[in-house]
Design a protein around this motif. Structure first.
Motif, PDB file in Angstrom:
ATOM      1  N   THR A   1      -2.026   4.123   3.021  1.00  9.64           N
ATOM      2  CA  THR A   1      -2.556   5.255   3.773  1.00  9.64           C
ATOM      3  C   THR A   1      -2.996   4.778   5.146  1.00  9.64           C
ATOM      4  O   THR A   1      -3.748   3.812   5.252  1.00  9.64           O
TER       5      THR A   1
ATOM      6  N   LEU B   1      -5.428   9.077  -2.887  1.00 12.42           N
ATOM      7  CA  LEU B   1      -4.684   8.387  -1.841  1.00 12.42           C
ATOM      8  C   LEU B   1      -3.568   7.550  -2.444  1.00 12.42           C
ATOM      9  O   LEU B   1      -3.688   7.021  -3.541  1.00 12.42           O
TER      10      LEU B   1
ATOM     11  N   SER C   1       0.120   9.178   4.729  1.00 11.99           N
ATOM     12  CA  SER C   1       0.156   8.491   3.439  1.00 11.99           C
ATOM     13  C   SER C   1       1.511   7.889   3.124  1.00 11.99           C
ATOM     14  O   SER C   1       1.732   7.397   2.038  1.00 11.99           O
TER      15      SER C   1
END
Length: 260
Positions: free
Chosen positions: A110, A106, A128
């Protein structure tokens, strides 16, 4: 520590100390060298409020050896609709996540949007990009007159194969979110249809939402999968009570509000 770090355990029981982690270029595992005076138990886990929560434990690691460990932390989102508010499930093992991702993959920002499809299904869409901004229906007070704005466009998308749905809807949601829409997708496993719901950005219309949606069909993975719109409709925010309850009215291409 994080993947690619190395540390050394030194000292003698009970006074054991880890040295500050050092990054090892090109390595995605964690290295712990036991340089204590004896074989020692070494655990891997998390520390929360000064409490250690181990997820893995190695018994009696010999002195002078290096423990090499890999870890893939998975972050998941779960929905529990049958439990009491004061109860918290002791384990989520029996629940299927509506979203999960490798935590290390990630980005720094996010956004996960969890939506209720209104027919008992929940969906989660991941964004994201830090530039993503959600536009939700708003209420503005102008000249002491309540002016409300907000539209939801809804379409039933049909596919030739159920395996095509995830890739196509993911592409569609990514494209439309970049244009200010907030998408939600409901999928019944094994079905060849999906319900797409779009919160239209301020100043937009359901007609424009459909134009932008169909333009997605001609690009990316959708160009090969050939989805089509089986049915469509929408809702317009008509009013909002003093307590904040929104009053929505259905609209269709037959209504002038569809293109406004």
């Amino acid at each position: 520590m994080k993947p690619g770090d190395s540390t050394v355990l030194t000292g003698s029981p009970p006074a054991l100390v880890f040295t500050p982690p050092i990054s090892i270029p090109g390595v995605d595992t964690m290295h712990v060298a036991n340089q204590t005076s004896a074989a020692t138990d070494i655990g891997l886990g998390y520390i929360s409020e000064d409490m250690m929560s181990p997820v893995a434990l190695w018994d009696k690691v010999p002195k002078g050896t290096i423990l090499i460990s890999g870890m893939t932390p998975i972050l998941g989102a779960y929905i529990e609709v049958d439990g009491e508010k004061e109860e918290h499930p002791s384990s989520v093992d029996k629940l299927a996540p509506i979203w999960q991702q490798d935590l290390l993959s990630l980005g720094p920002v996010t956004t996960i949007i969890i939506m209720d499809s209104r027919d008992g299904w929940y969906s989660a869409i991941q964004y994201s990009t830090p530039e993503f901004t959600a536009f939700f229906p708003t209420v503005e007070v102008l000249n002491e007159n309540l002016q409300v704005q907000g539209k939801i466009y809804r379409a039933t998308l049909a596919f030739s194969d159920t395996d095509d749905i995830d890739a196509a809807t993911s592409f569609i949601c990514t494209q439309l979110s970049a244009q200010g829409y907030v998408p939600s997708v409901s999928i019944k496993r094994g079905d060849t249809e999906a319900t797409l719901e779009l919160t239209v950005p301020p100043g937009g219309s359901c007609h424009q939402a459909e134009v932008d949606l169909t333009s997605c069909f001609e690009n990316g993975v959708c160009a090969a999968l050939s989805p089509h719109i089986k049915g469509h409709g929408g809702e317009m925010l008509q009013d909002r009570t003093i307590s904040g309850v929104a009053v929505w009215a259905p609209i269709s291409p037959c209504n002038p509000e569809w293109s406004m």
